[in-house]
Design an enzyme around this catalytic site. Structure first.
Site, PDB file in Angstrom:
ATOM      1  N   TYR A 156      -0.767   5.915 -11.990  1.00  0.00           N
ATOM      2  CA  TYR A 156      -1.729   6.035 -10.929  1.00  0.00           C
ATOM      3  C   TYR A 156      -2.534   4.783 -10.710  1.00  0.00           C
ATOM      4  O   TYR A 156      -2.895   4.520  -9.357  1.00  0.00           O
ATOM      5  CB  TYR A 156      -2.867   7.224 -11.418  1.00  0.00           C
ATOM      6  N   LYS A 163     -10.190   5.673  -6.182  1.00  0.00           N
ATOM      7  CA  LYS A 163     -10.472   6.994  -6.411  1.00  0.00           C
ATOM      8  C   LYS A 163     -12.093   6.938  -7.026  1.00  0.00           C
ATOM      9  O   LYS A 163     -13.228   7.715  -6.857  1.00  0.00           O
ATOM     10  CB  LYS A 163      -9.952   7.989  -6.959  1.00  0.00           C
TER      11      LYS A 163
HETATM   12  P1  NAD Z   1      -0.580  13.080   2.739  1.00  0.00           P
HETATM   13  O1  NAD Z   1       0.789  12.175   2.683  1.00  0.00           O
HETATM   14  O2  NAD Z   1      -0.056  14.302   3.131  1.00  0.00           O
HETATM   15  O3  NAD Z   1      -1.855  12.528   3.479  1.00  0.00           O
HETATM   16  C1  NAD Z   1      -2.184  11.163   3.158  1.00  0.00           C
HETATM   17  C2  NAD Z   1      -2.807  10.863   4.824  1.00  0.00           C
HETATM   18  O4  NAD Z   1      -3.245   9.263   4.778  1.00  0.00           O
HETATM   19  C3  NAD Z   1      -1.625  10.688   5.696  1.00  0.00           C
HETATM   20  O5  NAD Z   1      -1.973  11.871   6.896  1.00  0.00           O
HETATM   21  C4  NAD Z   1      -1.675   9.386   6.212  1.00  0.00           C
HETATM   22  O6  NAD Z   1      -1.160   8.809   7.460  1.00  0.00           O
HETATM   23  C5  NAD Z   1      -3.013   8.904   5.833  1.00  0.00           C
HETATM   24  N1  NAD Z   1      -3.472   7.448   6.163  1.00  0.00           N
HETATM   25  C6  NAD Z   1      -2.874   6.507   5.202  1.00  0.00           C
HETATM   26  N2  NAD Z   1      -3.141   5.270   5.673  1.00  0.00           N
HETATM   27  C7  NAD Z   1      -3.890   5.368   6.820  1.00  0.00           C
HETATM   28  C8  NAD Z   1      -4.557   4.697   7.731  1.00  0.00           C
HETATM   29  N3  NAD Z   1      -4.436   3.368   7.576  1.00  0.00           N
HETATM   30  N4  NAD Z   1      -5.317   5.153   8.571  1.00  0.00           N
HETATM   31  C9  NAD Z   1      -5.314   6.782   8.901  1.00  0.00           C
HETATM   32  N5  NAD Z   1      -4.615   7.355   8.089  1.00  0.00           N
HETATM   33  C10 NAD Z   1      -3.816   6.715   6.940  1.00  0.00           C
HETATM   34  O7  NAD Z   1      -1.032  13.162   1.142  1.00  0.00           O
HETATM   35  P2  NAD Z   1      -2.270  13.920   0.723  1.00  0.00           P
HETATM   36  O8  NAD Z   1      -1.899  14.307  -0.791  1.00  0.00           O
HETATM   37  O9  NAD Z   1      -2.226  15.386   1.143  1.00  0.00           O
HETATM   38  O10 NAD Z   1      -3.361  13.115   0.643  1.00  0.00           O
HETATM   39  C11 NAD Z   1      -4.661  13.490   1.232  1.00  0.00           C
HETATM   40  C12 NAD Z   1      -5.848  12.899   0.282  1.00  0.00           C
HETATM   41  O11 NAD Z   1      -5.960  14.219  -0.638  1.00  0.00           O
HETATM   42  C13 NAD Z   1      -5.575  11.575  -0.188  1.00  0.00           C
HETATM   43  O12 NAD Z   1      -6.846  10.946  -0.357  1.00  0.00           O
HETATM   44  C14 NAD Z   1      -5.161  11.688  -1.855  1.00  0.00           C
HETATM   45  O13 NAD Z   1      -5.402  10.910  -2.604  1.00  0.00           O
HETATM   46  C15 NAD Z   1      -6.141  12.883  -1.851  1.00  0.00           C
HETATM   47  N6  NAD Z   1      -5.386  13.789  -3.339  1.00  0.00           N
HETATM   48  C16 NAD Z   1      -4.174  14.284  -3.319  1.00  0.00           C
HETATM   49  C17 NAD Z   1      -3.758  15.082  -4.222  1.00  0.00           C
HETATM   50  C18 NAD Z   1      -2.230  15.303  -4.406  1.00  0.00           C
HETATM   51  O14 NAD Z   1      -1.937  15.680  -5.454  1.00  0.00           O
HETATM   52  N7  NAD Z   1      -1.395  15.419  -3.317  1.00  0.00           N
HETATM   53  C19 NAD Z   1      -4.737  15.220  -5.305  1.00  0.00           C
HETATM   54  C20 NAD Z   1      -5.897  14.838  -5.418  1.00  0.00           C
HETATM   55  C21 NAD Z   1      -6.328  13.996  -4.089  1.00  0.00           C
END
Ligand code: NAD
Length: 254
Positions: A156, A163
């Protein structure tokens, strides 16, 4: 269907597809009566989100890497919808080669990019919302974080560091927006198989490990994460400020 959020307008940033955590948040909030305004990163992402949201008026481009793009997006939102009650920031990015092996391989550029998109962008959008007087009080900002901010989770790396910065941003923003009656909080979500996760080397092991550490062996869902988001957006949570709430079915405990 409930009415916890009826009459509220909420911006959701970060829906890539139906697996996105942001989509789970949007659905849960819409189920509680909120009107959702979506932002998408670029034309490619617009194609994908258009399969879920069949209403061009509610889809606005915003690339958080660019202050100009944020400014234009929020100006459009204000003009089209007036002030809004909340904003969900569900955005993160790091290059694939930063998400494998040892953190000693982190590059200056890759580190900075992860910080910019995944941590600074929360400040950038909060600043612009404030500048344009986009949020009407009481308002709520929610971002998404992960346990890798606190523990050294395999592969990670720079994202864990980003984060940690994001969570610190939540506390400082909560302090400085508090007097304007804008609350800022984070949800620390359990691992979910989304597009973002597939960038992490060995993500299937991460997902398996995470599932095995939930209290009942069943993964957290985006619906469950969305439920917590709806609560944080609602006036039921006015006492929750600058906090990180786990929605990971106990993974962080064990
Ligand atoms: P996802 O890929 O569906 O969403 C990530 C989003 O970030 C996408 O829509 C992408 O277009 C957007 N993005 C990236 N660069 C960008 C930019 N320059 N401008 C605008 N948008 C941008 O994945 P996700 O897992 O749903 O991620 C959403 C959030 O949740 C993130 O912050 C991720 O770190 C967090 N998160 C995810 C998990 C997991 O296991 N999936 C766990 C905890 C936290």
């Amino acid at each position: 269907m409930g009415n916890l959020l009826s009459g509220k307008k909420i911006i959701v940033m970060g829906v890539a597809n139906k697996r996105s955590i942001a989509w789970g948040c949007a659905r849960a909030m819409a189920d509680q009566g909120a009107e959702i305004i979506y932002t998408y990163q670029n034309d490619r992402l617009k194609k994908s989100i258009s399969r879920l949201v069949n209403d061009d008026d509610h889809l606005i481009e915003c690339d958080v890497a660019s202050d100009e793009s944020i400014k234009a997006a929020f100006a459009t939102i204000k003009e089209r919808f007036g002030q809004v009650n909340g904003l969900v920031h569900a955005i993160a990015y790091a290059k694939k080669d930063e998400l494998s092996g040892s953190i000693l391989n982190a590059s200056r550029e890759g580190y900075a990019l992860a910080q910019d998109i995944s941590a600074y962008s929360l400040l950038a959008v909060s600043k612009e919302a404030e500048k344009q007087d986009l949020l009407t009080a009481p308002a709520s900002i929610v971002t998404l974080t992960y346990f890798g901010s606190e523990r050294a989770v395999p592969n990670y790396n720079v994202m864990g560091v980003a984060k940690a910065a994001l969570e610190a941003n939540v506390r400082y923003l909560a302090r400085d927006l508090g007097e304007k009656n804008v609350r800022v909080n984070a949800i620390s979500a359990g691992a979910v198989k989304t597009l973002a996760v597939t960038g992490i080397k060995g993500h299937s092991d991460l997902l398996k490990e995470s599932q095995s550490r939930t209290v009942d062996g069943v993964d957290v869902t985006t619906t469950e994460i969305g439920g917590a988001c709806a609560f944080l957006m609602s006036d039921m949570s006015t006492g929750v400020v600058g906090d990180v709430i786990y929605v990971d079915k106990g993974v962080h405990l064990i």
